[in-house]
Design a protein around this motif. Sequence first.
Motif, PDB file in Angstrom:
ATOM      1  N   LYS A 114      44.265  43.762  37.076  1.00  0.00           N
ATOM      2  CA  LYS A 114      44.218  44.772  35.847  1.00  0.00           C
ATOM      3  C   LYS A 114      45.316  44.644  34.860  1.00  0.00           C
ATOM      4  O   LYS A 114      46.429  45.264  35.096  1.00  0.00           O
ATOM      5  CB  LYS A 114      43.878  46.067  36.114  1.00  0.00           C
ATOM      6  CG  LYS A 114      43.493  47.028  34.874  1.00  0.00           C
ATOM      7  CD  LYS A 114      43.179  48.487  35.585  1.00  0.00           C
ATOM      8  CE  LYS A 114      43.075  49.236  34.310  1.00  0.00           C
ATOM      9  NZ  LYS A 114      41.772  49.130  33.290  1.00  0.00           N
ATOM     10  N   ASP A 168      36.493  44.802  31.780  1.00  0.00           N
ATOM     11  CA  ASP A 168      36.579  45.867  32.730  1.00  0.00           C
ATOM     12  C   ASP A 168      35.414  46.867  32.922  1.00  0.00           C
ATOM     13  O   ASP A 168      35.256  47.868  31.999  1.00  0.00           O
ATOM     14  CB  ASP A 168      37.948  46.564  32.608  1.00  0.00           C
ATOM     15  CG  ASP A 168      38.396  47.497  33.736  1.00  0.00           C
ATOM     16  OD1 ASP A 168      37.543  47.701  34.498  1.00  0.00           O
ATOM     17  OD2 ASP A 168      39.445  47.965  33.467  1.00  0.00           O
ATOM     18  N   LYS A 246      35.221  43.768  37.804  1.00  0.00           N
ATOM     19  CA  LYS A 246      35.954  43.318  36.596  1.00  0.00           C
ATOM     20  C   LYS A 246      35.766  41.810  36.465  1.00  0.00           C
ATOM     21  O   LYS A 246      35.735  40.976  37.488  1.00  0.00           O
ATOM     22  CB  LYS A 246      37.467  43.528  36.894  1.00  0.00           C
ATOM     23  CG  LYS A 246      37.949  44.924  36.674  1.00  0.00           C
ATOM     24  CD  LYS A 246      39.369  45.185  36.898  1.00  0.00           C
ATOM     25  CE  LYS A 246      39.845  46.650  36.649  1.00  0.00           C
ATOM     26  NZ  LYS A 246      39.059  47.609  37.454  1.00  0.00           N
TER      27      LYS A 246
END
Length: 752
Positions: A114, A168, A246
């Motif tokens: 992330k 995401d 994701k």
Amino acid sequence: MKKTTLLLQAAVLGLMLAGCKPASDTEPLMDKVQYVDPFIGTGFHGHTFPGATRPNALVQLSPDTHLLGWEASSGYHYDDDHIYGFSHTHLSGTGIGDLGDVALLPYSGEDSIKPVATFKKETEKATPGYYAVRLDNFGINVELTTTDRVGFHKYTYDNPKERRVMLDLGHILQANWGHKVVGNSYMFVNDSTVEGTVKTQGWAHFHSVSYRITFSEPIETVYQYLDGKLRQDSLFLRVNTDKDLKFHYKFPEKDQPLYVKVGISTVDPEGAEKNLQAELSGWDFDKTREESFKIWNKALNLIQIESSDPKVLVNFYTALYHTMISPYVYQDVDGRYLGMDKQIHTAEPGYVNYSVFSLWDTFRALHPLMTIIKPELAADWGEVMIQGYKEGGILPKWPLASSYTGCMVGYPAMSILADLIAKDLAKGDMNLWTEAATRSSVYRPDLAEKFKGTRELDLITKHSYYKEKYGFIPADSVPESVSWGLEMAYYDWCISQIAKKAGNTDLANEYAQKAEYYKRYLDPETKLMRGVMGDGSFRTPFNPHYSSHMKSDYTEGNAFQWSFFAPHDMDNFITAIGGKKELEMRLDTLFTTSSEIDGEEASADITGLIGQYAHGNEPSHHIAYLYNWTDSPWKGQEYLDYIMREFYTNDPGGIIGNEDCGQMSAWYVMSALGFYQVCPGIPEYTLGRPMVDHAVIHVKGGKFEITVINNTPANKYVKEVKLNGKLLEKPFISHNDIVNGGKLEFIMSNTH
């Protein structure tokens, strides 16, 4: 039934700008967009967002810099310097967060599940319909614009070899408040297109967003992370999971911008594809941005003001902009939408579905403002209330997506409906309106059973049960009893007006009697509205400065702030408290007493204090105008001047409390023009202290012109007012005085 996409697009655009036109279609529009600063309200507790959107549009594309806590309500806070993603749905100014759906983040060279971007404030730019920022750590310039249902991204990379984008699908706001992803379906359509549906539970217990994402060039490599782990299998064409999901996409080396289009649907990916094709078939970013400018400029020109003070221009047009963010269209271009019954509906011709009605806040000023500048849209929102009843069995109360959140006090949809009736804007069967109103005003055990186990159960409380049984709400039985009792008295008066319109005299009389229940809370000794116990006595001990959020007898406030709410019965209220001199004394006390708030769990919503007047929250919004019911209206003019100068400023903290979906801003717009409707349902406005020097409001009758003579900061007092050349004896005008067109002239003075 069959509908053409073209007709539906035209209908929706027409509805968004409904009601009025500038003087003529050929008259050049003044540039009002230049005065809008979308960063106002993004600091302090305003909870607005700076991203790109169009008037009342489904897609509200904005950076998410704040994911947890109260300041994450819109996903953005001005003090932040990190961006977690650019998501496509947001709430403007609420006190609870949700949405933040379908987040994208461009990045370069980051080996992380992330990645998070950093940025400097000086690189941010926001105007209506456009947002831009530079991601410093990745060397990427991001630009965003939108149509009604499509987000349009432009990414310019410093390093042409490292053009990456993260999708995401586990991105949410306020996860620490119970917001969670409960379903993710994803399909790799082709090398430049993906689609899917994300389902979440949060403030909206049932929330589903479908998307269709198209990149301007083929994806070179795909990396998929499921619940934080990189999947090693080959191409991931389809995924169905309730886990965090994701995707990282890498694009071929090219020294040119990457463009991304994201269509959003309330129904399914097919709807998202239709929305994308109907609204943004090409790739011309600058043209789309220019179209947004034109749409916003036309909307803002519905009210054209002049002021010698540039701060007033910025405050006014930013406020007007914020009144047009929500409610937003919750319907695809083909007419389909997910209803309050969680079923897919196809809209009948002429009907457009909307969501995000912050009714307890917005009945006070936002909806009255729209009856003036966008009357057709205001009327359509009334239809949405009734349609919500038909689908869900009860009138909407803070509807979000296809969910009842049940948030806030009473049944405020009644105010919207009664005001439409009073202004001859009501459409539909008044018998159905009456049925919807009465069935929404009583305790419903059937719905309590239906909503069991969901957040929608908050819609059904015992306050209505006790009100019907005893004529008051026992303070020792449920919290916030005084606030509910006072507001339900007003809403019951609204129901009496609806029943009267339907010709049901008996029912109208029954609810008119219930409208007097507010008197039960009026304590002659303390001269304040006070909690009543089950045995009929007032609660003791009593401290009017005390607040305990969601636990005391008052909602987001205390006895001081709640003791002036009987807008539907002002004459009798004044008589009951001892006359207009007594009202003046009580108002003086409110504004001059200590601003101290007692209680370890005092509501954080009590902001913008002048004495115990709290402008940062809605229960106080009408109070300064009550001086017009006394012999000293100049006192109200003093406080209105102070509120507009001190609590509305040209900076990120320029809104003194939660914006609440346009209510704080609508209060400013109307007050700066010099009038305010104390009681929606009574088509009358009371006059205040205007901030503008001159204004033209485009109304159904042509133009309503406001001229303010000798308007300076020192000249805060109204010496006299003329309506169409005739001197007004009292500080009140009717709704028809405005919408039929005419001229209102204020003459200001530095003495009262």
